[in-house]
Design a protein around this motif. Structure first.
Motif, PDB file in Angstrom:
ATOM      1  N   ILE A 200       0.890  -1.167   0.000  1.00 34.45           N
ATOM      2  CA  ILE A 200       0.000   0.000   0.000  1.00 34.45           C
ATOM      3  C   ILE A 200       0.923   1.211   0.000  1.00 34.45           C
ATOM      4  CG2 ILE A 200      -1.740   1.280   1.300  1.00 34.45           C
ATOM      5  CD1 ILE A 200      -2.387  -1.493   2.672  1.00 34.45           C
ATOM      6  N   LYS A 201       0.853   1.992  -1.042  1.00 36.94           N
ATOM      7  CA  LYS A 201       1.659   3.213  -1.123  1.00 36.94           C
ATOM      8  C   LYS A 201       0.777   4.343  -0.617  1.00 36.94           C
ATOM      9  CE  LYS A 201       4.686   1.728  -4.826  1.00 36.94           C
ATOM     10  NZ  LYS A 201       4.320   0.382  -5.079  1.00 36.94           N
TER      11      LYS A 201
ATOM     12  N   ASP B 191      -1.214   6.259  -3.381  1.00 37.22           N
ATOM     13  CA  ASP B 191      -2.550   5.675  -3.531  1.00 37.22           C
ATOM     14  C   ASP B 191      -3.639   6.621  -3.039  1.00 37.22           C
ATOM     15  OD1 ASP B 191      -1.325   3.421  -4.566  1.00 37.22           O
ATOM     16  OD2 ASP B 191      -1.566   2.205  -2.756  1.00 37.22           O
TER      17      ASP B 191
ATOM     18  N   ARG C 153      -3.990   9.501  -5.574  1.00 31.43           N
ATOM     19  CA  ARG C 153      -4.740   9.067  -6.770  1.00 31.43           C
ATOM     20  C   ARG C 153      -6.230   8.962  -6.467  1.00 31.43           C
ATOM     21  NH1 ARG C 153       0.150   6.655  -8.019  1.00 31.43           N
ATOM     22  NH2 ARG C 153      -0.108   4.881  -6.646  1.00 31.43           N
TER      23      ARG C 153
ATOM     24  N   MET D 229     -10.306   3.994  -8.989  1.00 24.59           N
ATOM     25  CA  MET D 229      -9.205   3.275  -9.629  1.00 24.59           C
ATOM     26  C   MET D 229      -8.889   3.788 -11.039  1.00 24.59           C
ATOM     27  SD  MET D 229      -8.316   1.276  -7.239  1.00 24.59           S
ATOM     28  CE  MET D 229      -7.219   0.136  -8.014  1.00 24.59           C
TER      29      MET D 229
ATOM     30  N   THR E  61      -7.250   5.459 -14.049  1.00 29.12           N
ATOM     31  CA  THR E  61      -5.872   5.893 -14.256  1.00 29.12           C
ATOM     32  C   THR E  61      -5.731   6.823 -15.456  1.00 29.12           C
ATOM     33  OG1 THR E  61      -5.410   3.956 -15.617  1.00 29.12           O
ATOM     34  CG2 THR E  61      -4.903   3.780 -13.253  1.00 29.12           C
TER      35      THR E  61
ATOM     36  N   GLN F  27      -1.877   9.970 -11.849  1.00 31.16           N
ATOM     37  CA  GLN F  27      -0.453   9.643 -11.683  1.00 31.16           C
ATOM     38  C   GLN F  27       0.388  10.907 -11.577  1.00 31.16           C
ATOM     39  OE1 GLN F  27       0.791   6.544 -11.068  1.00 31.16           O
ATOM     40  NE2 GLN F  27       2.602   7.737 -10.552  1.00 31.16           N
TER      41      GLN F  27
ATOM     42  N   GLU G 133       5.354   3.018   2.315  1.00 33.68           N
ATOM     43  CA  GLU G 133       4.760   1.775   1.838  1.00 33.68           C
ATOM     44  C   GLU G 133       4.457   0.872   3.024  1.00 33.68           C
ATOM     45  OE1 GLU G 133       6.431  -0.162  -1.689  1.00 33.68           O
ATOM     46  OE2 GLU G 133       7.792   1.554  -1.831  1.00 33.68           O
TER      47      GLU G 133
END
Length: 181
Positions: A7-8, A12, A15, A27, A29, A50, A64
């Motif tokens: 898990i970043k 995450d 984003r 989700m 992208t 991103q 992380e």
């Protein structure tokens, strides 16, 4: 958690927040074309989730988290902070401003926007006044510095809003480690 990706936390959540602020699936992208962005600041500032995550991890670093039993649970990468980003922005703004003042580039809306920021716009009148100014170099550098600082601070505040929105995404909100981080 064995075999799963980490898990970043910063990337995450950024984003997720970007997508939520743009009324998209968490989700997603894909990039948002400037023409379909409207007045939403997030997609005017970053063209994709991103791009927002890249800015966030560069400035803030990354944390992380892993949920496996026999692995390194937390790994961190430091961010650079805002100072180098402000310096880079200053150099970009100064060059754009100098090109306008010298006449190397025309005073179009796009070129004026490149030299200024949302809260410190550069107008045609400012460029004309600088052309006649004896202290043109000094004042141009000062103006570029102020424009760079306001531009980066605007992005930082927008990043804060993006992270706070991403923190409220149900999957993030349910993960105590992510919320704490």
């Amino acid at each position: 958690g064995s075999g799963q990706g980490s898990i970043k936390v910063v990337g995450d959540v950024t984003r997720a927040g970007y997508n939520l602020l743009n009324s998209r699936g968490v989700m997603d992208t894909s990039s948002i074309p400037r023409a379909s962005c409207g007045n939403r600041l997030t997609c005017q500032t970053w063209s994709s989730p991103q791009a927002a995550a890249d800015f966030a991890t560069r400035v803030l670093g990354e944390r992380e988290q892993r949920t496996c039993e026999t692995c390194t649970k937390t790994q961190t990468t430091p961010g650079v902070g805002l100072t180098p980003v402000i310096q880079e922005e200053y150099e970009t703004k100064l060059q754009a401003l100098q090109e306008l003042v010298t006449g190397a580039k025309p005073t179009t809306v796009a070129n004026l926007e490149a030299a200024g920021s949302n809260s410190l716009p550069i107008t045609r009148g400012v460029i004309e006044a600088l052309r006649d100014e004896p202290d043109q170099d000094l004042l141009g550098k000062r103006l570029a510095s102020e424009a760079a600082l306001s531009s980066v601070l605007e992005k930082a505040l927008l990043l804060q809003r993006t992270l706070l929105t991403g923190k409220k995404e149900p999957n993030v909100a349910a993960n105590e480690l992510a919320v704490k981080a």
